[in-house]
Design a protein around this motif. Structure first.
Motif, mmCIF file in Angstrom:
data_model
loop_
_atom_site.group_PDB
_atom_site.id
_atom_site.type_symbol
_atom_site.label_atom_id
_atom_site.label_comp_id
_atom_site.label_asym_id
_atom_site.label_seq_id
_atom_site.Cartn_x
_atom_site.Cartn_y
_atom_site.Cartn_z
ATOM 1 N N ASN A 330 -61.018 3.518 68.792
ATOM 2 C CA ASN A 330 -61.252 4.474 67.711
ATOM 3 C C ASN A 330 -60.292 4.107 66.578
ATOM 4 O OD1 ASN A 330 -61.883 6.879 66.275
ATOM 5 N ND2 ASN A 330 -60.198 7.969 67.295
ATOM 6 N N PRO A 331 -60.455 2.879 66.058
ATOM 7 C CA PRO A 331 -59.438 2.351 65.126
ATOM 8 C C PRO A 331 -59.272 3.198 63.873
ATOM 9 C CG PRO A 331 -61.385 0.924 65.224
ATOM 10 C CD PRO A 331 -61.548 1.920 66.309
ATOM 11 N N ALA A 332 -60.317 3.918 63.492
ATOM 12 C CA ALA A 332 -60.216 4.733 62.278
ATOM 13 C C ALA A 332 -59.397 6.006 62.521
ATOM 14 C CB ALA A 332 -61.609 5.112 61.788
ATOM 15 N N GLY A 333 -59.253 6.385 63.770
ATOM 16 C CA GLY A 333 -58.518 7.611 64.093
ATOM 17 C C GLY A 333 -57.065 7.325 64.415
ATOM 18 N N PRO A 334 -56.267 8.378 64.542
ATOM 19 C CA PRO A 334 -54.838 8.207 64.829
ATOM 20 C C PRO A 334 -54.576 7.690 66.243
ATOM 21 C CG PRO A 334 -55.444 10.533 64.865
ATOM 22 C CD PRO A 334 -56.642 9.801 64.377
ATOM 23 N N ALA A 335 -55.542 7.862 67.136
ATOM 24 C CA ALA A 335 -55.403 7.392 68.517
ATOM 25 C C ALA A 335 -56.804 7.358 69.130
ATOM 26 C CB ALA A 335 -54.483 8.326 69.309
ATOM 27 N N ASP A 336 -56.907 6.804 70.331
ATOM 28 C CA ASP A 336 -58.191 6.770 71.035
ATOM 29 C C ASP A 336 -58.363 8.026 71.879
ATOM 30 O OD1 ASP A 336 -58.706 4.279 69.995
ATOM 31 O OD2 ASP A 336 -58.117 3.171 71.806
ATOM 32 N N PRO A 337 -59.619 8.411 72.143
ATOM 33 C CA PRO A 337 -59.816 9.506 73.098
ATOM 34 C C PRO A 337 -59.326 9.076 74.482
ATOM 35 C CG PRO A 337 -61.910 8.451 72.564
ATOM 36 C CD PRO A 337 -60.896 7.872 71.636
ATOM 37 N N ILE A 338 -58.769 9.994 75.219
ATOM 38 C CA ILE A 338 -58.123 9.602 76.475
ATOM 39 C C ILE A 338 -59.106 9.084 77.520
ATOM 40 C CG2 ILE A 338 -56.079 11.060 76.151
ATOM 41 C CD1 ILE A 338 -57.269 13.061 78.153
ATOM 42 N N ILE A 339 -60.396 9.277 77.275
ATOM 43 C CA ILE A 339 -61.378 8.758 78.237
ATOM 44 C C ILE A 339 -61.362 7.224 78.277
ATOM 45 C CG2 ILE A 339 -63.445 8.574 76.766
ATOM 46 C CD1 ILE A 339 -64.980 10.019 79.095
ATOM 47 N N VAL A 340 -60.706 6.568 77.329
ATOM 48 C CA VAL A 340 -60.604 5.098 77.378
ATOM 49 C C VAL A 340 -59.620 4.632 78.449
ATOM 50 C CG1 VAL A 340 -61.084 4.948 74.886
ATOM 51 C CG2 VAL A 340 -58.710 4.770 75.695
ATOM 52 N N LEU B 172 -46.156 10.443 71.600
ATOM 53 C CA LEU B 172 -45.247 11.095 70.656
ATOM 54 C C LEU B 172 -45.239 10.414 69.287
ATOM 55 C CD1 LEU B 172 -42.310 11.998 73.047
ATOM 56 C CD2 LEU B 172 -43.821 13.590 71.856
ATOM 57 N N GLY B 173 -45.786 9.217 69.218
ATOM 58 C CA GLY B 173 -45.891 8.543 67.920
ATOM 59 C C GLY B 173 -46.670 9.368 66.907
ATOM 60 N N LEU B 174 -47.510 10.286 67.401
ATOM 61 C CA LEU B 174 -48.341 11.090 66.513
ATOM 62 C C LEU B 174 -47.611 12.312 65.945
ATOM 63 C CD1 LEU B 174 -51.618 11.200 68.694
ATOM 64 C CD2 LEU B 174 -51.153 9.666 66.777
ATOM 65 N N LEU B 175 -46.355 12.497 66.318
ATOM 66 C CA LEU B 175 -45.776 13.813 65.985
ATOM 67 C C LEU B 175 -45.541 14.020 64.501
ATOM 68 C CD1 LEU B 175 -42.452 14.082 65.495
ATOM 69 C CD2 LEU B 175 -42.386 13.816 67.935
ATOM 70 N N ARG B 176 -45.619 15.274 64.087
ATOM 71 C CA ARG B 176 -45.649 15.627 62.661
ATOM 72 C C ARG B 176 -44.439 16.415 62.196
ATOM 73 N NH1 ARG B 176 -51.728 17.892 63.215
ATOM 74 N NH2 ARG B 176 -52.767 15.884 63.465
ATOM 75 N N THR B 177 -43.646 16.933 63.124
ATOM 76 C CA THR B 177 -42.494 17.733 62.716
ATOM 77 C C THR B 177 -41.571 16.883 61.841
ATOM 78 O OG1 THR B 177 -42.649 19.103 64.683
ATOM 79 C CG2 THR B 177 -40.525 19.057 63.578
ATOM 80 N N LYS B 178 -41.173 17.472 60.718
ATOM 81 C CA LYS B 178 -40.410 16.704 59.721
ATOM 82 C C LYS B 178 -38.964 17.140 59.641
ATOM 83 C CE LYS B 178 -44.061 15.384 56.593
ATOM 84 N NZ LYS B 178 -44.932 15.932 55.553
ATOM 85 N N ALA B 179 -38.114 16.194 59.333
ATOM 86 C CA ALA B 179 -36.693 16.485 59.113
ATOM 87 C C ALA B 179 -36.327 15.988 57.715
ATOM 88 C CB ALA B 179 -35.853 15.780 60.164
ATOM 89 N N GLY B 217 -38.107 7.314 56.195
ATOM 90 C CA GLY B 217 -37.634 5.931 56.259
ATOM 91 C C GLY B 217 -37.657 5.289 57.627
ATOM 92 N N GLY B 218 -38.219 5.978 58.603
ATOM 93 C CA GLY B 218 -38.162 5.429 59.962
ATOM 94 C C GLY B 218 -39.362 4.605 60.341
ATOM 95 N N GLY B 219 -40.383 4.620 59.507
ATOM 96 C CA GLY B 219 -41.572 3.847 59.850
ATOM 97 C C GLY B 219 -42.543 4.647 60.704
ATOM 98 N N GLU B 220 -43.605 3.956 61.094
ATOM 99 C CA GLU B 220 -44.714 4.580 61.817
ATOM 100 C C GLU B 220 -44.393 4.784 63.307
ATOM 101 O OE1 GLU B 220 -48.022 5.518 60.624
ATOM 102 O OE2 GLU B 220 -46.636 5.560 58.919
ATOM 103 N N GLY B 221 -45.180 5.645 63.912
ATOM 104 C CA GLY B 221 -45.139 5.786 65.369
ATOM 105 C C GLY B 221 -43.796 6.299 65.867
ATOM 106 N N THR B 222 -43.459 5.920 67.093
ATOM 107 C CA THR B 222 -42.250 6.468 67.702
ATOM 108 C C THR B 222 -40.985 5.914 67.067
ATOM 109 O OG1 THR B 222 -42.338 4.745 69.385
ATOM 110 C CG2 THR B 222 -43.335 6.854 69.949
ATOM 111 N N LYS B 223 -41.119 4.835 66.309
ATOM 112 C CA LYS B 223 -39.921 4.243 65.701
ATOM 113 C C LYS B 223 -39.249 5.190 64.709
ATOM 114 C CE LYS B 223 -41.795 0.338 64.286
ATOM 115 N NZ LYS B 223 -43.106 0.204 64.977
ATOM 116 N N GLY B 224 -40.059 6.044 64.073
ATOM 117 C CA GLY B 224 -39.491 6.908 63.043
ATOM 118 C C GLY B 224 -38.925 8.219 63.549
#
Lengths: 591, 591
Positions: A330-340, B172-179, B217-224
């Motif tokens: 699901n490259p257009a989305g933030p992640a894949d559905p977990i069924i993958v 957790l790479g998807l998380l949105r809480t901001k600091a 400034g932390g970048g994408e995913g869990t790195k930030g």
């Protein structure tokens, strides 16, 4: 928020391509063609999805309430019960002489699977009534039948089964409820019964309790037990309701699940009852319908799990988390559905392959019961053997399956809001009631194996052997289905042999392995079902079906079952063969 | 009505005869002799049985309540929390520099097993605090440590872990809480966190939230991601409490179990927080203590089941139903206690043999963590390998074990009054939180197997092999323990080999078998524990112990495990070897 879609296509496959019910030699079956059963199943499915399912969470949250001695059911149950009555669903397979629709039991089972998947607690009100109907139909006098059956077929009156007392459940010989004969031929019933499902409620005018009690002169233990009809309201000769009988709700139990069904302590304080069937033959009368009752509980086990599974699939398709290891799907989305993810697949395939096998086994069992009712003694013997397997194995596995469905939701499965907890809590009770699963295992090993000289288990083994021989020339079928079935069946026969060799000298050797034997038998039975379904699916594909996807899915699901579930038979055999020694090694105080 | 008896004799056996903790080369261990640990365990056991256990049912029934934005815990929790604090239990293994008692972690684990068995929901308030303490201890500045640690060691203030958000848990790479960084070096935290255990309550003056959030400034995913300390009440320089921070309880979740613990939705609306550890290294900081946190959840899995088991044993000894097939054992009574029946024995032996093995594995893991803390890299590597097994396997089996205990009660197990339903409902969550068990399996197969070039799994195999070789001359041990362990270990190695051969080309082949591998590993690990316990028990018997009954029971329980549980490794191997094909055969829409 849960949802339910009736698996009608799968049911039609079983009815017409596996069991071929309309081609049967049983009377009236030619009317049950594909379009007829489609109409019946569609209507039942609609009731389940649109009326019963939306009340499932309500029933769980509100539960039943005891106020001024009367039980109030959750909001909306009354209208849903009316809808079920009006649709004729409460008497689908009942005797037309008493207002029933005279359909085969297997069709009733199909409809009930949907009702249970949608709302198990609700469906018990009519399910228990059906059991009481069957007992009166089999053992009642003409007058009793004329009085009670029409009103129970329509669920104008509902029924209950009263066996358990505080100090006795399995061991009914200990029961204390007394029946004192009166001059007018009635009895005064005194005692306390517990765990009475649908013991009281506001869905019907009257509740007809069937009560096991001891009348004088019957001797010790279960021999002295008789079965009595004890109505909540006494019934006048013209069928109108008279005075309130001396039976009351002592308490409403707070339970782990099925909150929408009222589980009552019933106090009988000289309540007036009438003998049903012969004096001192109550156990026999109560258990006449045992195969049906236990098959119905086995059905609950997988039907609740079916509801849970459907919601797990929906969640697995929607929930975005992580990426497929083989590349984003699901490259257009933030992640894949977990069924993958393979481990989510494993969980879903475990459920799906169990559920479809369980449905096939239950429908087959129902068809055998139909045949038994028409006088086929072999069918009756076979289903009598399969009944503890259907009850014990399907409810254990159904619970596990519901737990797996809940697990797919992660933390969201643990909060009540998603409804997944309810599936698990509801799925727990079928393992317990109508004879706890340990008792089913005992019934299987201690009674059913040797019944009629072991004839039925031999017939089952021959059936498996015959099936393997008949289709052995098909290479794909052989590798994917027949070889695993053969290995599993060999394990089952070896276990039966172990019991035969050891059981006479040392009954504990058989009893210590009874639970594993029940599961081993269940695995082989589902393996046989999957073999048969594979043959039917392949036949449809060979014939050029216009829905190849359905049949290919069926074959792939079957292959999963054979590769991933069936191998556990070897473990069960190893456990059985270790005998009683490790099981009985400790004294009671060493635990 | 439930009861709890602390299994102190078994714990002492593990500490002194299996792990020999006082003979260890670790500093300060010579003080931990038999009488010292006996005194500690006795005191913990007394607190568990007399203070915590009586509140377990209360906590379940009353649950927590959210009123005017504040959470109220069940009646009596406050006094019990005071008792726990006053006994010094909240800081048993904490750093003496901050008021802790400096005991080894393994002793803390022993005490916590008792607290969890007695009242899991209650114990989470201090358990979560311990996790937050560890993170601050490892990553905090001196000022942060001085400010927070003494108050968290004493549980004057409690702690939480804030990871999950509505749309992300595992990922957790998807998380949105901001600091947002402020001029004074603090950050303003904004976002919503869910499933926050002990998120708010009335047991402590302040709650110290550790919150994962994204700073610029932390970048994408869990790195930030960074980790922040966000107190409920701001803390003045002198440690006194200041203004309320902008963090509030959005909702209290209604859950299947652990009702006594407050599971909160936490809303951060520009709450003031301070960086803990390095910027953008939050994941590393949060997971430093992962082995301990996950071992603690594995412990919950079996500890709740221990509580359930003890009550099942008591019931099986008391409940009279039926007669032993080999002749009445209670001829003066109306029936025999159900503990005479082989199938009840099977259920109790399954539980007992699992529970004692699980305790041994967990204590061993805790001892390895202690060694790791002292710089033993091999111990740390080994426990890092064992951690997902302890978490995943012990919680799955612990849940099954609690279900078996409930089943012993028959219908009485399903009603809430007996407390058996609570054990099952509580035991369900350890399978889910702190990384759902499917994630543990992924961690094991995808990361831990290959860690440090596969060094740790090779060391484990060598350890098993060495153990078998060392004791092979003992004929009784060989037949009952070593041969089954050898067979199981061979299955485990074959599975690891399968992954190595297939996993590089086709990662799905390994992932599709990961869950079975976790269970297979768990079985072998418990098999090794039973082997070691058998050696220790035999040594005590050979030395002429004055309590032969304990050691003979231990040997018999171990024999049961080897004969009846371990053979399932063959099934897991068969499932693993079937690879990804059956698991991944369907498209998502075919379910």
């Amino acid at each position: 928020m849960t949802a339910y879609n009736a698996p009608i296509k799968d049911m039609q496959f079983l009815l017409h391509e596996l069991l071929r019910i309309s081609e049967s030699d049983l009377p009236g079956r030619d009317e049950l063609d594909v379009s007829f059963t489609q109409a019946v199943l569609d209507a039942a499915g609609q009731l389940a999805s649109e009326v019963l399912e939306p009340l499932n969470a309500t029933g769980d949250r509100q539960g039943c309430v005891l106020e001024n001695g009367a039980v109030r059911t959750p909001a909306g149950f009354d209208r849903a019960f009316d809808a079920m009555r009006e649709g004729g669903w409460t008497g689908l397979d009942c005797d037309p002489e008493y207002g029933g629709q005279g359909m085969p039991y297997v069709l009733n089972v199909a409809a009930n699977e949907m009702f249970v998947s949608a709302n198990m607690a609700f469906n018990m009100y009519q399910g228990l009534t059906h059991g009481a109907y069957s007992a009166i139909h089999a053992h009642g006098t003409d007058a009793q039948k004329a009085m009670y059956l029409p009103r129970m077929v329509s669920c104008e009156w509902t029924g209950t089964m009263n066996l358990t007392e505080p100090h006795c459940g399995t061991d009914l010989g200990l029961l204390r409820t007394k029946a004192e004969p009166q001059d007018d031929g009635s009895y005064l019933i005194t005692g306390q019964k517990i765990f009475i499902s649908a013991g009281d409620h506001d869905l019907a005018e009257n509740v007809i309790h069937l009560v096991l009690a001891k009348a004088p002169g019957g001797g010790e233990g279960t021999k002295g037990i008789s079965l009595f009809i004890v109505p909540k309201f006494l019934v006048n000769e013209n069928g109108s309701l008279g005075a309130r009988n001396a039976v009351s709700v002592g308490k409403l139990e707070e339970k782990m699940g099925i909150h929408g069904n009222a589980t009552c302590v019933m106090d009988y304080d000289g309540a007036r009852g009438w003998l049903l069937g012969d004096l001192h033959k109550g156990m026999r009368a109560m258990f006449t319908m045992m195969n049906e009752a236990r098959l119905g509980v086995g059905l609950q086990g997988y039907a609740v799990a079916e509801g849970a599974y459907q919601n797990a699939v929906a969640y697995a398709r929607e929930r975005l988390q992580g990426r497929a290891v083989t590349g984003a799907e699901n490259p257009a989305g933030p992640a894949d559905p977990i069924i993958v993810h393979p481990d989510i697949r494993r969980a879903l395939m475990d459920q799906k392959s169990f559920l479809e096998g369980a449905r096939a086994l239950t429908f087959w069992g129902a068809d055998l019961i139909d045949r038994g009712h028409q006088g086929d003694a072999d069918a009756e013997g076979l289903v009598s053997l399969l009944t503890p397997v259907i009850k014990g194995f399907l409810t254990d596995k159904g619970f596990d399956s519901a737990v797996q469905a809940q697990q797919v939701f992660g933390g969201h499965g643990y909060i009540e809001e998603t409804g997944m907890s309810q599936f698990v809590r509801d799925a727990r009770i079928p393992m317990i009631y109508e004879g706890a699963n340990g008792i089913q295992a005992l019934d299987l090993v201690g009674r059913k194996l040797a019944q009629d000289g072991g004839k039925h288990v031999m017939a089952f083994f021959e059936m498996v052997k015959g099936f393997i021989a008949e289709h052995g020339a098909d290479e794909a079928l052989k590798t994917d289905f027949l070889d695993p079935l053969k290995a599993a069946s060999k394990d089952l026969q070896a276990a039966a042999m172990f019991f035969m060799e050891r059981g006479m000298k040392s009954p504990n050797d058989a009893l210590a392995g009874s639970y594993d034997f029940m599961h081993l038998f269940g695995q082989v039975a589902l393996g046989l079902m999957w073999g048969r379904m594979a043959v039917a699916a392949q036949a449809a594909l060979d014939a050029g079906t216009d829905d190849p996807g359905f049949y290919e899915t069926k074959l792939a699901t079957g292959r999963y079952y054979m590769a991933r579930q069936l191998p556990i038979t070897a473990t069960h055999l190893a456990r059985i063969r270790s005998g009683a020694a490790p099981v009985m090694a400790l004294a009671a105080e060493q635990f």
